[in-house]
Design a protein around this motif. Structure first.
Motif, PDB file in Angstrom:
ATOM      1  N   THR A  30       0.812  -1.212   0.000  1.00  0.00           N
ATOM      2  CA  THR A  30       0.000   0.000   0.000  1.00  0.00           C
ATOM      3  C   THR A  30       0.846   1.263   0.000  1.00  0.00           C
ATOM      4  O   THR A  30       0.317   2.335  -0.248  1.00  0.00           O
ATOM      5  CB  THR A  30      -0.960   0.030   1.201  1.00  0.00           C
ATOM      6  N   ALA A  34      -0.134   4.896  -2.066  1.00  0.00           N
ATOM      7  CA  ALA A  34      -0.215   6.232  -1.488  1.00  0.00           C
ATOM      8  C   ALA A  34       0.531   7.234  -2.355  1.00  0.00           C
ATOM      9  O   ALA A  34       0.065   8.353  -2.573  1.00  0.00           O
ATOM     10  CB  ALA A  34       0.339   6.227  -0.067  1.00  0.00           C
ATOM     11  N   GLU A  54      -7.392   9.845   2.077  1.00  0.00           N
ATOM     12  CA  GLU A  54      -6.605   9.407   3.217  1.00  0.00           C
ATOM     13  C   GLU A  54      -7.349   8.450   4.138  1.00  0.00           C
ATOM     14  O   GLU A  54      -6.735   7.689   4.855  1.00  0.00           O
ATOM     15  CB  GLU A  54      -6.127  10.623   4.020  1.00  0.00           C
ATOM     16  N   ASN A  55      -8.686   8.487   4.163  1.00  0.00           N
ATOM     17  CA  ASN A  55      -9.413   7.675   5.119  1.00  0.00           C
ATOM     18  C   ASN A  55      -9.998   6.408   4.515  1.00  0.00           C
ATOM     19  O   ASN A  55     -10.869   5.802   5.112  1.00  0.00           O
ATOM     20  CB  ASN A  55     -10.523   8.500   5.775  1.00  0.00           C
ATOM     21  N   THR A  57     -10.193   2.674   3.937  1.00  0.00           N
ATOM     22  CA  THR A  57      -9.719   1.590   4.785  1.00  0.00           C
ATOM     23  C   THR A  57      -9.899   0.271   4.069  1.00  0.00           C
ATOM     24  O   THR A  57     -10.979  -0.018   3.562  1.00  0.00           O
ATOM     25  CB  THR A  57     -10.503   1.577   6.108  1.00  0.00           C
ATOM     26  N   ASN A  96      -1.350   6.155   5.356  1.00  0.00           N
ATOM     27  CA  ASN A  96      -2.751   5.893   5.675  1.00  0.00           C
ATOM     28  C   ASN A  96      -2.947   5.721   7.177  1.00  0.00           C
ATOM     29  O   ASN A  96      -2.104   5.133   7.855  1.00  0.00           O
ATOM     30  CB  ASN A  96      -3.247   4.639   4.963  1.00  0.00           C
TER      31      ASN A  96
END
Length: 187
Positions: A30, A34, A54-55, A57, A96
């Motif tokens: 991951t 990003a 950014e959030n 999940t 993250n």
């Protein structure tokens, strides 16, 4: 009874091992996502809300969050300040919010895994102590290595990136286009 207990310990150790391997793989994979996400955000003409990227999940982040919610006092004791941990993870390239939870779960479960592995070796007490120490300090040492490796990579790439940025700007590209171009070349 002894056979059932050994089978139960084996099943638990296999499950923990698979979770930790999966967490490690996703944790490392991951990081590039990003970078790609941030490059796309810089290069896109439209503006996106900061929280939408950014959030996000993943399933692993949700599992880690649910595990840490059950062991909240232990989590707070082990991880300390989330801001410090978030900063260290950012230095390693993991931005993250879910990475904090995944790292904390790994730090909680690796000593348990060390004790389970120690049951298969001769001296249970020494093996358990070694497993606990390696499991507890292993993630910190791994994170320190990743921070150092990323800083060295940036340090090596910085002169070339600045030269390419100057060349792109002199060729008439705007600063945002030049940054995207340099980011693509450095990557």
């Amino acid at each position: 009874n002894a056979e059932i207990l050994m089978l139960l310990v084996l099943v638990i150790s296999v499950a923990l091992t698979l979770f930790l391997l999966l967490a490690t793989v996703i944790f490392f994979l991951t990081a590039e996502n990003a970078v790609d996400t941030r490059l796309l955000r810089v290069s896109s003409a439209r503006t996106e809300p900061e929280d939408s990227i950014e959030n996000t999940t993943t399933g692993l982040g949700q599992i880690a969050t649910s595990i840490t919610s059950y062991v909240r006092p232990i989590r707070d004791l082990i991880s300390g300040s989330d801001d410090d941990l978030r900063y260290r993870l950012t230095l390693a390239g993991f931005r993250n919010p879910e990475h904090v939870e995944i790292y904390t779960v790994a730090k909680i479960l690796l000593p348990v895994l060390g004790v389970i592995v120690a049951t298969y070796f001769g001296n249970l007490i020494i093996g358990s102590l070694v497993g606990i120490v390696v499991g507890f300090f292993g993630p910190d040492m791994c994170l320190g290595y990743l921070i150092t490796r990323r800083q060295d990579s940036i340090r090596r790439a910085l002169p070339d990136a600045l030269d390419l940025l100057v060349i792109c700007m002199e060729a008439g590209l705007g600063i945002d286009q030049a940054m995207v171009r340099v980011g693509g070349e450095v990557k």
